[in-house]
Design an enzyme around this catalytic site. Structure first.
Site, PDB file in Angstrom:
ATOM      1  N   ASP A  83       0.853  -1.192   0.000  1.00  0.00           N
ATOM      2  CA  ASP A  83       0.000   0.000   0.000  1.00  0.00           C
ATOM      3  C   ASP A  83       0.887   1.240   0.000  1.00  0.00           C
ATOM      4  O   ASP A  83       1.893   1.309   0.698  1.00  0.00           O
ATOM      5  CB  ASP A  83      -0.913  -0.008   1.235  1.00  0.00           C
ATOM      6  CG  ASP A  83      -2.043   0.995   1.114  1.00  0.00           C
ATOM      7  OD1 ASP A  83      -3.215   0.561   1.008  1.00  0.00           O
ATOM      8  OD2 ASP A  83      -1.773   2.218   1.124  1.00  0.00           O
ATOM      9  N   ILE A  84       0.481   2.237  -0.770  1.00  0.00           N
ATOM     10  CA  ILE A  84       1.276   3.465  -0.907  1.00  0.00           C
ATOM     11  C   ILE A  84       1.244   4.304   0.380  1.00  0.00           C
ATOM     12  O   ILE A  84       2.149   5.112   0.612  1.00  0.00           O
ATOM     13  CB  ILE A  84       0.776   4.275  -2.125  1.00  0.00           C
ATOM     14  CG1 ILE A  84       1.876   5.163  -2.669  1.00  0.00           C
ATOM     15  CG2 ILE A  84      -0.481   5.055  -1.804  1.00  0.00           C
ATOM     16  CD1 ILE A  84       1.555   5.769  -4.038  1.00  0.00           C
ATOM     17  N   ASN A 105     -12.919  -3.263   2.260  1.00  0.00           N
ATOM     18  CA  ASN A 105     -13.903  -2.191   2.312  1.00  0.00           C
ATOM     19  C   ASN A 105     -14.794  -2.275   1.074  1.00  0.00           C
ATOM     20  O   ASN A 105     -14.314  -2.514  -0.031  1.00  0.00           O
ATOM     21  CB  ASN A 105     -13.201  -0.835   2.357  1.00  0.00           C
ATOM     22  CG  ASN A 105     -12.321  -0.684   3.591  1.00  0.00           C
ATOM     23  OD1 ASN A 105     -12.696  -1.118   4.664  1.00  0.00           O
ATOM     24  ND2 ASN A 105     -11.156  -0.087   3.427  1.00  0.00           N
ATOM     25  N   GLU A 125     -12.354   3.322  -1.367  1.00  0.00           N
ATOM     26  CA  GLU A 125     -11.889   4.453  -2.183  1.00  0.00           C
ATOM     27  C   GLU A 125     -11.582   4.040  -3.616  1.00  0.00           C
ATOM     28  O   GLU A 125     -11.791   4.814  -4.543  1.00  0.00           O
ATOM     29  CB  GLU A 125     -10.653   5.091  -1.540  1.00  0.00           C
ATOM     30  CG  GLU A 125     -10.995   5.793  -0.226  1.00  0.00           C
ATOM     31  CD  GLU A 125      -9.784   6.376   0.471  1.00  0.00           C
ATOM     32  OE1 GLU A 125      -8.642   6.022   0.098  1.00  0.00           O
ATOM     33  OE2 GLU A 125      -9.989   7.167   1.400  1.00  0.00           O
ATOM     34  N   VAL A 126     -11.029   2.860  -3.775  1.00  0.00           N
ATOM     35  CA  VAL A 126     -10.656   2.406  -5.124  1.00  0.00           C
ATOM     36  C   VAL A 126     -11.668   1.336  -5.563  1.00  0.00           C
ATOM     37  O   VAL A 126     -11.790   0.293  -4.912  1.00  0.00           O
ATOM     38  CB  VAL A 126      -9.224   1.847  -5.152  1.00  0.00           C
ATOM     39  CG1 VAL A 126      -8.881   1.354  -6.550  1.00  0.00           C
ATOM     40  CG2 VAL A 126      -8.224   2.904  -4.682  1.00  0.00           C
ATOM     41  N   HIS A 128     -10.318  -5.255  -3.540  1.00  0.00           N
ATOM     42  CA  HIS A 128      -9.004  -5.506  -2.946  1.00  0.00           C
ATOM     43  C   HIS A 128      -9.159  -5.873  -1.481  1.00  0.00           C
ATOM     44  O   HIS A 128     -10.096  -5.433  -0.822  1.00  0.00           O
ATOM     45  CB  HIS A 128      -8.089  -4.283  -3.081  1.00  0.00           C
ATOM     46  CG  HIS A 128      -8.684  -3.005  -2.582  1.00  0.00           C
ATOM     47  ND1 HIS A 128      -9.592  -2.289  -3.327  1.00  0.00           N
ATOM     48  CD2 HIS A 128      -8.532  -2.330  -1.425  1.00  0.00           C
ATOM     49  CE1 HIS A 128      -9.960  -1.207  -2.648  1.00  0.00           C
ATOM     50  NE2 HIS A 128      -9.335  -1.206  -1.485  1.00  0.00           N
ATOM     51  N   HIS A 152      -6.960  -5.674   2.074  1.00  0.00           N
ATOM     52  CA  HIS A 152      -5.777  -5.171   2.771  1.00  0.00           C
ATOM     53  C   HIS A 152      -5.310  -6.275   3.718  1.00  0.00           C
ATOM     54  O   HIS A 152      -6.113  -6.814   4.487  1.00  0.00           O
ATOM     55  CB  HIS A 152      -6.120  -3.966   3.649  1.00  0.00           C
ATOM     56  CG  HIS A 152      -6.672  -2.783   2.928  1.00  0.00           C
ATOM     57  ND1 HIS A 152      -5.985  -1.592   2.796  1.00  0.00           N
ATOM     58  CD2 HIS A 152      -7.867  -2.576   2.326  1.00  0.00           C
ATOM     59  CE1 HIS A 152      -6.737  -0.718   2.150  1.00  0.00           C
ATOM     60  NE2 HIS A 152      -7.888  -1.283   1.856  1.00  0.00           N
TER      61      HIS A 152
HETATM   62  P1  AMP Z   1      -9.834   1.443   0.174  1.00  0.00           P
HETATM   63  O1  AMP Z   1     -10.280   2.563   1.059  1.00  0.00           O
HETATM   64  O2  AMP Z   1     -10.084   0.104   0.804  1.00  0.00           O
HETATM   65  O3  AMP Z   1     -10.401   1.541  -1.220  1.00  0.00           O
HETATM   66  O4  AMP Z   1      -8.256   1.551   0.094  1.00  0.00           O
HETATM   67  C1  AMP Z   1      -7.548   1.972  -1.029  1.00  0.00           C
HETATM   68  C2  AMP Z   1      -6.081   1.855  -0.669  1.00  0.00           C
HETATM   69  O5  AMP Z   1      -5.334   1.992  -1.861  1.00  0.00           O
HETATM   70  C3  AMP Z   1      -5.574   2.923   0.298  1.00  0.00           C
HETATM   71  O6  AMP Z   1      -5.052   2.275   1.466  1.00  0.00           O
HETATM   72  C4  AMP Z   1      -4.484   3.643  -0.484  1.00  0.00           C
HETATM   73  O7  AMP Z   1      -3.380   4.019   0.300  1.00  0.00           O
HETATM   74  C5  AMP Z   1      -4.107   2.613  -1.530  1.00  0.00           C
HETATM   75  N1  AMP Z   1      -3.549   3.140  -2.781  1.00  0.00           N
HETATM   76  C6  AMP Z   1      -4.054   4.121  -3.564  1.00  0.00           C
HETATM   77  N2  AMP Z   1      -3.281   4.300  -4.648  1.00  0.00           N
HETATM   78  C7  AMP Z   1      -2.280   3.392  -4.559  1.00  0.00           C
HETATM   79  C8  AMP Z   1      -1.158   3.071  -5.377  1.00  0.00           C
HETATM   80  N3  AMP Z   1      -0.901   3.727  -6.531  1.00  0.00           N
HETATM   81  N4  AMP Z   1      -0.324   2.082  -4.968  1.00  0.00           N
HETATM   82  C9  AMP Z   1      -0.558   1.424  -3.827  1.00  0.00           C
HETATM   83  N5  AMP Z   1      -1.605   1.667  -3.017  1.00  0.00           N
HETATM   84  C10 AMP Z   1      -2.453   2.646  -3.362  1.00  0.00           C
END
Ligand code: AMP
Length: 121
Positions: free
Chosen positions: A33-34, A91, A99-100, A104, A106
């Site tokens: 994770d970034i 999530n 968010e994405v 996925h 974690h």
């Molecule tokens: P979520 O809230 O479960 O959708 O989490 C999205 C996660 O993606 C967050 O923990 C971010 O830090 C992570 N994230 C977003 N962009 C990147 C990226 N380019 N590389 C790695 N992790 C990312």
């Protein structure tokens, strides 16, 4: 919700933006994770286009489901948290604070993670 092929994880899967890869098999990719929230914070994503855990669970093939679950185990092993323990978080949607919009999980560990759900207030 339809799949947005411009989401950041889709771009990572297409190799358009880099990631810090931890593990890969035929059906899943795992990368750091970034914005890590623990010493170990890895994201495991299916290679197919699935928006959420429900989308994935309901529509992915048996091979994809198996490949994804085996990737989770491989990441736990590779990051050295099998014995110490870890937490998996998926999530989904607005209430779940996703968010994405590419499914996925974690995997977080490497320290005591604390109670499962933090109060929002
Ligand atoms: P979520 O809230 O479960 O959708 O989490 C999205 C996660 O993606 C967050 O923990 C971010 O830090 C992570 N994230 C977003 N962009 C990147 C990226 N380019 N590389 C790695 N992790 C990312």
């Amino acid at each position: 919700m339809s799949y947005d092929s411009e989401n950041i994880f889709a771009k990572i899967l297409r190799g358009e933006i880099p990631c810090d890869k931890v593990y890969e098999n035929d059906h899943a990719l795992a990368f750091n994770d970034i914005g890590p929230q623990a010493p170990v914070h890895v994201l495991i994503i299916p290679k197919g286009e699935y928006v959420s855990s429900s989308d994935f669970s309901a529509t992915a093939s048996d091979a994809e489901l198996a490949g994804f679950l085996r990737a989770i185990h491989a990441v736990a092993e590779k990051t050295g948290v099998l014995e110490s323990g870890y937490r998996l978080i998926a999530n989904a949607g607005e209430d779940g604070h996703q968010e994405v919009p590419h499914f996925h999980v974690h995997l977080v560990g490497g320290r005591r993670i604390g109670r499962m759900i933090q109060r929002a207030d």
